[in-house]
Scaffold this active site. Structure first.
Site, PDB file in Angstrom:
ATOM      1  N   HIS A 136     -41.711 -66.080  -6.475  1.00 23.57           N
ATOM      2  CA  HIS A 136     -41.714 -64.706  -6.984  1.00 23.57           C
ATOM      3  C   HIS A 136     -41.267 -63.755  -5.864  1.00 23.57           C
ATOM      4  O   HIS A 136     -41.569 -63.982  -4.693  1.00 23.57           O
ATOM      5  CB  HIS A 136     -43.109 -64.325  -7.481  1.00 23.57           C
TER       6      HIS A 136
ATOM      7  N   ASN B  21     -47.410 -62.764 -15.964  1.00 25.54           N
ATOM      8  CA  ASN B  21     -47.750 -62.916 -14.546  1.00 25.54           C
ATOM      9  C   ASN B  21     -48.790 -61.856 -14.235  1.00 25.54           C
ATOM     10  O   ASN B  21     -48.460 -60.686 -14.085  1.00 25.54           O
ATOM     11  CB  ASN B  21     -46.493 -62.723 -13.690  1.00 25.54           C
TER      12      ASN B  21
ATOM     13  N   GLU C   1     -42.324 -61.022  -4.901  1.00 28.67           N
ATOM     14  CA  GLU C   1     -43.414 -60.485  -4.067  1.00 28.67           C
ATOM     15  C   GLU C   1     -43.810 -61.492  -2.995  1.00 28.67           C
ATOM     16  O   GLU C   1     -44.185 -61.121  -1.883  1.00 28.67           O
ATOM     17  CB  GLU C   1     -44.601 -60.086  -4.954  1.00 28.67           C
TER      18      GLU C   1
HETATM   19  C1  PEP Z   1     -43.147 -59.795 -12.518  1.00 24.78           C
HETATM   20  O1  PEP Z   1     -43.990 -59.552 -11.672  1.00 24.78           O
HETATM   21  O2  PEP Z   1     -42.727 -60.947 -12.625  1.00 24.78           O
HETATM   22  C2  PEP Z   1     -42.682 -58.701 -13.374  1.00 24.78           C
HETATM   23  C3  PEP Z   1     -41.632 -58.903 -14.113  1.00 24.78           C
HETATM   24  O3  PEP Z   1     -43.408 -57.534 -13.323  1.00 24.78           O
HETATM   25  P1  PEP Z   1     -43.203 -56.248 -14.293  1.00 24.78           P
HETATM   26  O4  PEP Z   1     -43.080 -56.768 -15.695  1.00 24.78           O
HETATM   27  O5  PEP Z   1     -44.443 -55.444 -14.085  1.00 24.78           O
HETATM   28  O6  PEP Z   1     -41.966 -55.567 -13.853  1.00 24.78           O
END
Ligand code: PEP
Length: 250
Positions: free
Chosen positions: A95, A10, A97
């Protein structure tokens, strides 16, 4: 039937076209013998180039969101048909976010999943609890609610085309990883919910559930060894070809 592992990057809001070219060209030779499905989910602006660069390779391309309407007055949004036209195969939906900063709800997640499937895209549906929810003992309640809502009205026949990503919000981009044991136990809650919604065999054989949250070259093998974990959704570590390839080749 064994569940084939799937590792997806991602990229979030990272990588210009030039950076996309460098990253993808670096990645192709490093993951060409991968035993799992390999996906890179990129910003909308990088999708066409990513599709072009990965044509004929084992890397699949995904978007990071999709709107539920076919078309219309939704300024700034992108439809599933537009993504399919570009050659995009996967799409991340829900997600944390998006839930946290952009008003994503269980209901809109479900609408996006339906639109994606109708257009032939494969959704990667994200679910996961916040730290407050975990500390309040609400993990099961939250995951069951998010999973049931996301799959509301989704046919059993579609299960092979959907991936679930369990992403504890407190582990995303924080460097904190759920221990392999905690990730495995929590994913079992999601799989049990899928068994209840569909059937135990469907949940066991056809539902792939990734772990996401600071997964990286150092912890990938341990996480991937757990019986419930079928892959990873990788943020930070997907931005460097070498790191991402090490996760892919765990
Ligand atoms: C994500 O954004 O889906 C994620 C898992 O980010 P990170 O690996 O940076 O924690």
């Amino acid at each position: 039937m064994a569940r084939k592992p799937i590792i997806a990057g991602n990229w979030k809001m990272n990588n210009t076209l030039a950076e996309t070219r460098t990253l993808v060209e670096g990645l192709i030779p490093l993951v060409k013998d991968a035993k799992c499905d390999v996906v890179i989910c990129t910003p909308y602006t990088d999708l066409a180039l990513a599709v072009e660069l990965t044509r004929g390779t084992n890397i699949h391309v995904g978007a990071e969101n999709v709107h539920w309407a076919e078309k219309g007055a939704f300024t700034g949004e992108i439809s599933a048909k537009m993504l399919v036209e570009l050659g995009v195969e996967y799409v991340i939906i829900g997600h944390s976010e998006r839930r946290q900063y952009f008003g994503e709800t269980d209901e809109t997640v479900n609408k996006r999943v339906k639109a994606a499937l109708a257009a032939g895209l494969k959704p990667i549906i994200c679910v996961g609890e916040t730290l407050d929810e975990r500390e309040a003992g609400k993990v099961e309640e939250v995951l069951v609610r998010q999973t049931k809502a996301a799959f509301d009205g989704i046919d059993k026949e579609e299960l092979d085309n959907i991936v679930i990503a369990y992403e504890p919000v407190w582990a995303i981009g924080t460097g904190k990883t759920a221990t392999a044991q905690v990730a495995d136990e929590t994913i079992a809650i999601i799989r049990n919910t899928m068994a209840e919604l569909y059937c135990p065999k469907c949940a066991e054989n056809r539902v792939r559930i990734q772990y996401g949250g600071s997964m990286n070259p150092k912890n990938a093998a341990e996480l991937m060894a757990m019986p419930q974990i079928d892959g990873g959704l990788i943020g930070g570590a997907s931005l460097k070809a070498e790191d991402f390839s090490k996760v892919v080749n765990y």
